[in-house]
Design a protein around this motif. Structure first.
Motif, PDB file in Angstrom:
ATOM      1  N   TYR A 146      10.205  13.035 -16.744  1.00 27.74           N
ATOM      2  CA  TYR A 146       8.933  12.613 -16.150  1.00 27.74           C
ATOM      3  C   TYR A 146       8.714  11.120 -16.364  1.00 27.74           C
ATOM      4  CZ  TYR A 146       3.907  12.340 -15.269  1.00 27.74           C
ATOM      5  OH  TYR A 146       2.673  11.994 -14.787  1.00 27.74           O
ATOM      6  N   LEU A 147       8.917  10.654 -17.589  1.00 29.28           N
ATOM      7  CA  LEU A 147       8.711   9.243 -17.905  1.00 29.28           C
ATOM      8  C   LEU A 147       9.630   8.338 -17.078  1.00 29.28           C
ATOM      9  CD1 LEU A 147       8.392   9.446 -21.776  1.00 29.28           C
ATOM     10  CD2 LEU A 147       6.647   8.614 -20.194  1.00 29.28           C
ATOM     11  N   PHE A 148      10.897   8.694 -17.013  1.00 28.58           N
ATOM     12  CA  PHE A 148      11.848   7.869 -16.290  1.00 28.58           C
ATOM     13  C   PHE A 148      11.541   7.856 -14.789  1.00 28.58           C
ATOM     14  CE2 PHE A 148      13.877   7.770 -20.267  1.00 28.58           C
ATOM     15  CZ  PHE A 148      14.834   6.780 -20.248  1.00 28.58           C
ATOM     16  N   LYS A 149      11.162   8.998 -14.250  1.00 28.20           N
ATOM     17  CA  LYS A 149      10.829   9.091 -12.830  1.00 28.20           C
ATOM     18  C   LYS A 149       9.579   8.265 -12.515  1.00 28.20           C
ATOM     19  CE  LYS A 149      11.439  10.937  -8.736  1.00 28.20           C
ATOM     20  NZ  LYS A 149      12.576  10.618  -7.917  1.00 28.20           N
ATOM     21  N   VAL A 150       8.544   8.417 -13.313  1.00 25.95           N
ATOM     22  CA  VAL A 150       7.295   7.684 -13.095  1.00 25.95           C
ATOM     23  C   VAL A 150       7.523   6.184 -13.241  1.00 25.95           C
ATOM     24  CG1 VAL A 150       5.010   7.243 -14.084  1.00 25.95           C
ATOM     25  CG2 VAL A 150       5.745   9.577 -13.677  1.00 25.95           C
ATOM     26  N   ALA A 151       8.231   5.773 -14.287  1.00 26.19           N
ATOM     27  CA  ALA A 151       8.488   4.352 -14.512  1.00 26.19           C
ATOM     28  C   ALA A 151       9.308   3.755 -13.366  1.00 26.19           C
ATOM     29  CB  ALA A 151       9.206   4.154 -15.841  1.00 26.19           C
ATOM     30  N   ASN A 152      10.307   4.492 -12.910  1.00 25.77           N
ATOM     31  CA  ASN A 152      11.109   4.021 -11.781  1.00 25.77           C
ATOM     32  C   ASN A 152      10.243   3.865 -10.534  1.00 25.77           C
ATOM     33  OD1 ASN A 152      13.766   3.314 -10.742  1.00 25.77           O
ATOM     34  ND2 ASN A 152      13.573   5.185  -9.529  1.00 25.77           N
ATOM     35  N   ASN A 153       9.376   4.834 -10.272  1.00 24.46           N
ATOM     36  CA  ASN A 153       8.483   4.743  -9.111  1.00 24.46           C
ATOM     37  C   ASN A 153       7.510   3.578  -9.243  1.00 24.46           C
ATOM     38  OD1 ASN A 153       9.694   6.921  -7.880  1.00 24.46           O
ATOM     39  ND2 ASN A 153       8.170   8.389  -8.581  1.00 24.46           N
ATOM     40  N   LEU A 154       7.030   3.325 -10.446  1.00 21.46           N
ATOM     41  CA  LEU A 154       6.138   2.183 -10.659  1.00 21.46           C
ATOM     42  C   LEU A 154       6.859   0.869 -10.349  1.00 21.46           C
ATOM     43  CD1 LEU A 154       4.372   3.299 -13.958  1.00 21.46           C
ATOM     44  CD2 LEU A 154       3.277   2.987 -11.734  1.00 21.46           C
ATOM     45  N   MET A 155       8.102   0.775 -10.765  1.00 22.91           N
ATOM     46  CA  MET A 155       8.880  -0.439 -10.472  1.00 22.91           C
ATOM     47  C   MET A 155       9.113  -0.589  -8.970  1.00 22.91           C
ATOM     48  SD  MET A 155       9.405  -2.106 -13.240  1.00 22.91           S
ATOM     49  CE  MET A 155      10.837  -3.139 -13.207  1.00 22.91           C
ATOM     50  N   LEU A 156       9.444   0.511  -8.314  1.00 14.25           N
ATOM     51  CA  LEU A 156       9.659   0.443  -6.861  1.00 14.25           C
ATOM     52  C   LEU A 156       8.370   0.040  -6.141  1.00 14.25           C
ATOM     53  CD1 LEU A 156      11.914   3.585  -6.360  1.00 14.25           C
ATOM     54  CD2 LEU A 156      12.615   1.184  -6.273  1.00 14.25           C
ATOM     55  N   ASN A 157       7.237   0.558  -6.588  1.00 11.28           N
ATOM     56  CA  ASN A 157       5.953   0.168  -5.998  1.00 11.28           C
ATOM     57  C   ASN A 157       5.677  -1.310  -6.216  1.00 11.28           C
ATOM     58  OD1 ASN A 157       5.491   2.755  -5.120  1.00 11.28           O
ATOM     59  ND2 ASN A 157       4.173   3.304  -6.835  1.00 11.28           N
ATOM     60  N   GLU A 158       6.018  -1.816  -7.383  1.00  9.32           N
ATOM     61  CA  GLU A 158       5.818  -3.238  -7.670  1.00  9.32           C
ATOM     62  C   GLU A 158       6.702  -4.094  -6.762  1.00  9.32           C
ATOM     63  OE1 GLU A 158       4.375  -6.726  -9.345  1.00  9.32           O
ATOM     64  OE2 GLU A 158       3.605  -4.692  -9.535  1.00  9.32           O
ATOM     65  N   ILE A 159       7.935  -3.668  -6.555  1.00 10.10           N
ATOM     66  CA  ILE A 159       8.839  -4.409  -5.669  1.00 10.10           C
ATOM     67  C   ILE A 159       8.285  -4.424  -4.251  1.00 10.10           C
ATOM     68  CG2 ILE A 159      11.133  -4.351  -4.598  1.00 10.10           C
ATOM     69  CD1 ILE A 159      12.148  -3.290  -7.355  1.00 10.10           C
ATOM     70  N   LYS A 160       7.799  -3.272  -3.778  1.00 11.80           N
ATOM     71  CA  LYS A 160       7.194  -3.216  -2.440  1.00 11.80           C
ATOM     72  C   LYS A 160       5.996  -4.148  -2.365  1.00 11.80           C
ATOM     73  CE  LYS A 160       8.455   1.545  -1.357  1.00 11.80           C
ATOM     74  NZ  LYS A 160       7.953   2.915  -1.182  1.00 11.80           N
ATOM     75  N   HIS A 161       5.184  -4.156  -3.406  1.00 12.02           N
ATOM     76  CA  HIS A 161       4.010  -5.029  -3.426  1.00 12.02           C
ATOM     77  C   HIS A 161       4.422  -6.498  -3.360  1.00 12.02           C
ATOM     78  CE1 HIS A 161       0.140  -6.693  -4.461  1.00 12.02           C
ATOM     79  NE2 HIS A 161       0.690  -7.315  -5.475  1.00 12.02           N
ATOM     80  N   GLN A 162       5.450  -6.857  -4.122  1.00 16.77           N
ATOM     81  CA  GLN A 162       5.905  -8.251  -4.114  1.00 16.77           C
ATOM     82  C   GLN A 162       6.449  -8.656  -2.746  1.00 16.77           C
ATOM     83  OE1 GLN A 162       5.323 -10.478  -6.400  1.00 16.77           O
ATOM     84  NE2 GLN A 162       4.367  -8.930  -7.686  1.00 16.77           N
ATOM     85  N   LYS A 163       7.085  -7.724  -2.047  1.00 14.20           N
ATOM     86  CA  LYS A 163       7.563  -8.014  -0.693  1.00 14.20           C
ATOM     87  C   LYS A 163       6.403  -8.266   0.246  1.00 14.20           C
ATOM     88  CE  LYS A 163      11.945  -5.518  -0.861  1.00 14.20           C
ATOM     89  NZ  LYS A 163      12.722  -4.390  -0.334  1.00 14.20           N
ATOM     90  N   VAL A 164       5.337  -7.491   0.117  1.00 12.55           N
ATOM     91  CA  VAL A 164       4.146  -7.694   0.948  1.00 12.55           C
ATOM     92  C   VAL A 164       3.523  -9.050   0.633  1.00 12.55           C
ATOM     93  CG1 VAL A 164       1.791  -6.868   1.371  1.00 12.55           C
ATOM     94  CG2 VAL A 164       3.675  -5.256   1.274  1.00 12.55           C
ATOM     95  N   VAL A 165       3.435  -9.383  -0.633  1.00 16.04           N
ATOM     96  CA  VAL A 165       2.870 -10.676  -1.028  1.00 16.04           C
ATOM     97  C   VAL A 165       3.711 -11.811  -0.459  1.00 16.04           C
ATOM     98  CG1 VAL A 165       2.472 -12.185  -3.017  1.00 16.04           C
ATOM     99  CG2 VAL A 165       1.746  -9.804  -3.100  1.00 16.04           C
TER     100      VAL A 165
END
Length: 174
Positions: free
Chosen positions: A66-85
């Protein structure tokens, strides 16, 4: 009923054990996979917060996954956010170009000089200065964060400002 199903992650001692067991591996995993630019330790902490929020739904045996999956998804969301920025910054810059090329070059050179001077400050000076001037934190807030007195923070900010003023032309901050 086995021992695992009896223990609840919502119990502080169990959660603390899960945290102590997996925090280093999770930080390393995120750092190795994504590098330092997306703050992997912050995302690891956020994953533990989500685990705590969902502690009744996650069993001890599933906690690591659970921790690894959630953390990985958080990182992917951050990368998507940085691309939008980044995309927004590119669009925003192309819409208006009122500055002269000379001004833009001077601005870039000044920014580089500013960054070099910041790098040459001691870590204590740089941290206190940036927390105050960039993040807008008050001296007392910074002192509480760093565990020192308000006078120490004032001195660090003053000395950083003095160095910046002596090293850079026309340097001033409001």
């Amino acid at each position: 009923m086995n021992q695992e199903s009896k223990e609840n992650i919502c119990q502080e001692i169990v959660f603390q054990h899960v945290y102590n067991t997996h925090v280093k591996d999770l930080n390393n995993y995120l750092y190795y996979k994504y590098g330092d630019q997306y703050n992997p330790s912050d995302k690891a902490q956020d994953a533990f917060i989500k685990l705590w929020d969902n502690c009744k739904k996650v069993t001890i045996s599933k906690a690591k996954a659970y921790l690894f999956k959630v953390a990985n998804n958080l990182m992917l969301n951050e990368i998507k956010h940085q691309k939008v920025v980044l995309k927004y910054q590119q669009i925003n810059h192309s819409q208006h170009d009122y500055e002269t090329p000379e001004f833009l070059i001077e601005k870039d050179q000044y920014l580089e000089s500013y960054k070099k001077v910041l790098e040459n400050l001691s870590e204590e000076q740089r941290v206190a200065f940036l927390l105050n001037k960039v993040d807008g934190k008050k001296h007392s807030e910074i002192a509480d964060m760093l565990g020192v007195t308000k006078k120490v923070i004032e001195y660090r900010i003053y000395s950083a400002f003095k160095i910046l003023k002596s090293e850079l032309e026309n340097f001033s901050i409001k």
